[in-house]
Scaffold this active site. Structure first.
Site, PDB file in Angstrom:
ATOM      1  N   CYS A 240     -14.371  -0.783  -6.769  1.00 29.66           N
ATOM      2  CA  CYS A 240     -15.283  -0.190  -6.029  1.00 29.66           C
ATOM      3  C   CYS A 240     -15.849   1.000  -6.652  1.00 29.66           C
ATOM      4  O   CYS A 240     -16.524   1.775  -6.039  1.00 29.66           O
ATOM      5  CB  CYS A 240     -14.804   0.158  -4.805  1.00 29.66           C
ATOM      6  SG  CYS A 240     -13.381   1.179  -4.624  1.00 29.66           S
TER       7      CYS A 240
ATOM      8  N   ASP B  69       1.034  -1.237   0.223  1.00 34.69           N
ATOM      9  CA  ASP B  69       0.142   0.076  -0.130  1.00 34.69           C
ATOM     10  C   ASP B  69       0.952   1.257   0.079  1.00 34.69           C
ATOM     11  O   ASP B  69       1.974   1.218   0.437  1.00 34.69           O
ATOM     12  CB  ASP B  69      -0.940   0.100   1.126  1.00 34.69           C
ATOM     13  CG  ASP B  69      -1.960   0.743   1.114  1.00 34.69           C
ATOM     14  OD1 ASP B  69      -3.295   0.097   0.662  1.00 34.69           O
ATOM     15  OD2 ASP B  69      -1.990   2.155   1.031  1.00 34.69           O
ATOM     16  N   SER B  70       0.521   2.309  -0.473  1.00 29.57           N
ATOM     17  CA  SER B  70       1.095   3.374  -0.340  1.00 29.57           C
ATOM     18  C   SER B  70       0.915   4.375   0.674  1.00 29.57           C
ATOM     19  O   SER B  70       1.636   5.485   1.137  1.00 29.57           O
ATOM     20  CB  SER B  70       0.747   4.544  -1.692  1.00 29.57           C
ATOM     21  OG  SER B  70      -0.701   4.603  -1.583  1.00 29.57           O
TER      22      SER B  70
HETATM   23  N1  SAH Z   1      -7.994  -3.903   0.332  1.00 18.83           N
HETATM   24  C1  SAH Z   1      -8.358  -3.054   1.331  1.00 18.83           C
HETATM   25  C2  SAH Z   1      -9.102  -1.644   0.941  1.00 18.83           C
HETATM   26  C3  SAH Z   1      -8.132  -0.925   0.005  1.00 18.83           C
HETATM   27  S1  SAH Z   1      -8.685   0.695  -0.361  1.00 18.83           S
HETATM   28  C4  SAH Z   1      -9.231  -3.568   2.552  1.00 18.83           C
HETATM   29  O1  SAH Z   1      -9.876  -4.677   2.054  1.00 18.83           O
HETATM   30  O2  SAH Z   1      -9.423  -3.192   3.584  1.00 18.83           O
HETATM   31  C5  SAH Z   1      -7.459   1.345  -1.454  1.00 18.83           C
HETATM   32  C6  SAH Z   1      -6.008   1.423  -0.790  1.00 18.83           C
HETATM   33  O3  SAH Z   1      -5.348   1.577  -2.017  1.00 18.83           O
HETATM   34  C7  SAH Z   1      -5.728   2.674   0.189  1.00 18.83           C
HETATM   35  O4  SAH Z   1      -5.165   1.746   1.568  1.00 18.83           O
HETATM   36  C8  SAH Z   1      -4.961   3.348  -0.317  1.00 18.83           C
HETATM   37  O5  SAH Z   1      -3.933   3.779   0.544  1.00 18.83           O
HETATM   38  C9  SAH Z   1      -4.019   2.576  -1.404  1.00 18.83           C
HETATM   39  N2  SAH Z   1      -3.596   3.431  -2.503  1.00 18.83           N
HETATM   40  C10 SAH Z   1      -4.154   4.327  -3.278  1.00 18.83           C
HETATM   41  N3  SAH Z   1      -3.320   4.569  -4.302  1.00 18.83           N
HETATM   42  C11 SAH Z   1      -2.471   3.717  -4.372  1.00 18.83           C
HETATM   43  C12 SAH Z   1      -1.045   3.382  -5.225  1.00 18.83           C
HETATM   44  N4  SAH Z   1      -0.982   4.202  -6.394  1.00 18.83           N
HETATM   45  N5  SAH Z   1      -0.481   2.632  -4.721  1.00 18.83           N
HETATM   46  C13 SAH Z   1      -0.636   1.595  -3.567  1.00 18.83           C
HETATM   47  N6  SAH Z   1      -1.649   1.998  -2.822  1.00 18.83           N
HETATM   48  C14 SAH Z   1      -2.451   2.866  -3.158  1.00 18.83           C
END
Ligand code: SAH
Length: 404
Positions: free
Chosen positions: A348, A256-257
């Site tokens: 989503c 995650d970022s």
């Molecule tokens: N799978 C998670 C929800 C993901 S929400 C769960 O079930 O709880 C989307 C996530 O993507 C967020 O945590 C956000 O921080 C991350 N995100 C957004 N852009 C990103 C990128 N370019 N690279 C990595 N992570 C990213």
């Protein structure tokens, strides 16, 4: 007991006249009317309960009016409403009763899902003993409604605390004065909750959305059935998929970022130590697009890959760019899967329909020279019900597939 009020349109609500297109939307079962489809709303105060009529003056139901949002009218009943507060109380009780029947194996779930629970503009989530709510429309922001909602939630659930999570952008769109997130009842701001026997840390006033991604709860459980081997959870946030999949996998990495999200993910792993044994989950802070590019070009291979990116399409205009983004990620993931590998891929964005998403995935499989067999095509958990004539209530897609 006072006699029941007869159902008629005599209540002193202002009237809004709809243009023919607005009226046919309601007749087709939708509950929204856009501002451009209103014929007359002169002098109607912001946030009023209103009677809506067609252009001839025939009543079509009772609605909530917003003076500033593009969605000017949200229907709350196709009937007259004699007592709005009574209706709210009944709707809250019905929403809670629905969850009692439908939701199992968790103490965290959505209690009220706006239009899908006939309470447009109200979102309420429960995280064990803390209730978190969001108010998204002028009508429900009224002081008497706020008091009623807090009273009803506390009477039915006796939570340790109720917090409000404010979305400043929504308040701006609704032309509501700014407001801070904070406690509405009680003092408790953090707790732990459990879903599918997996424990999570919850800090009511931190994190994204109202805290966790409850809409994925049943998908975590489903995905865990098929997960195996070396697994990669891309866009892992606080570890929802990774923590569920870990016991089935030999090794798992979450990407995650957001560093704060990964810090909570690591705390969550510690909370689940007994379940995870000595299995470590590796958390990597990175831009998922860069990482997938690096890993696929250096021939990394996995047995399970989860893709759960944020909504790329925030509006219809972004659709093409969003589909390109999804395709790039899915293409790279498919190239990195071992034969027989499992792909769990989500979107989503409600602007991307299930057919759009499946077409994108088919194109990605073709370009990756992989055959993909669908195991499950899923949506959001049952506590986020879909109202069939309101397509906007169906937003989550989760496809579980096996690559050969
Ligand atoms: N799978 C998670 C929800 C993901 S929400 C769960 O079930 O709880 C989307 C996530 O993507 C967020 O945590 C956000 O921080 C991350 N995100 C957004 N852009 C990103 C990128 N370019 N690279 C990595 N992570 C990213």
């Amino acid at each position: 007991m006072p006699p029941a009020q007869p159902a008629s349109y005599t209540a002193s609500y202002p009237t809004i006249k709809l243009a023919p297109r607005g009226a046919s939307r309601l007749k087709d079962g939708h509950v929204w009317v856009y501002r451009s489809d209103i014929a007359a709303a002169d002098g109607v105060p912001p946030g009023s309960v209103v009677i809506v009529t067609d252009h001839r003056g025939k009543p079509l139901g009772t609605a909530l009016y917003s003076s500033s949002s593009q969605i000017a009218v949200r229907l709350i009943s196709p009937e007259p409403v004699a007592d709005f507060e009574k209706l709210l109380r009944e709707r809250i009780a019905e929403a809670l009763a629905y969850r009692k029947k439908m939701v199992h194996d968790t103490d965290a779930y959505r209690l009220v899902f706006s239009e899908a629970d006939f309470l447009p503009g109200l979102i309420v989530d429960r995280y064990n003993d803390i209730v978190s709510l969001q108010i998204l429309t002028q009508a429900l922001d009224a002081e008497n409604v706020r008091t009623l909602v807090v009273e009803e939630l506390s009477r039915h659930l006796q939570p340790a605390a109720i917090v409000e999570r404010v979305d400043p952008r929504v308040r701006e769109l609704e032309n509501l004065p700014p407001r801070d997130s904070g406690l509405l009842l009680g003092e408790k701001k953090s707790t732990t909750f459990t879903m599918n026997a997996v424990k999570f840390q919850f800090d009511a006033l931190e994190g994204q959305k109202t805290g966790a991604f409850l809409d994925q709860r049943e998908n975590y459980y489903a995905a865990a059935h098929y997960a195996k081997g070396d697994a990669l959870d891309v866009f892992c946030y606080q570890g929802g998929f990774a923590l569920h999949l870990a016991p089935r996998c030999s090794h798992i990495t979450g990407v995650d970022s957001s560093r704060p999200a990964l810090e909570v993910a690591d705390q969550n792993a510690a909370l689940n130590r007994p379940r995870l044994g000595d299995k470590e989950i590796e958390w990597i802070e990175a831009n998922a697009f860069d990482l997938m590019k690096d890993y696929s070009s250096s021939n990394r291979r996995y047995d399970t890959i989860v893709l759960d990116p944020p909504a790329f399409a925030k509006s219809k205009r972004d659709l093409d760019a969003a589909l390109r983004g999804y395709k790039e990620l899915n293409l790279r993931a498919l190239k990195m899967l071992n034969p027989g590998g499992i792909l769990v891929t989500c979107s989503c964005s409600y602007h991307i329909s299930q057919p759009d998403f499946l077409n994108m995935l088919a194109a990605a499989a073709l370009d990756a020279h992989r055959s993909l067999r669908l195991i499950e095509v899923r949506g959001q958990s049952k506590d986020h019900p879909v109202l069939l004539n309101v397509p906007e209530t169906a937003y989550l897609k989760c496809v579980i597939a096996i690559a050969s």
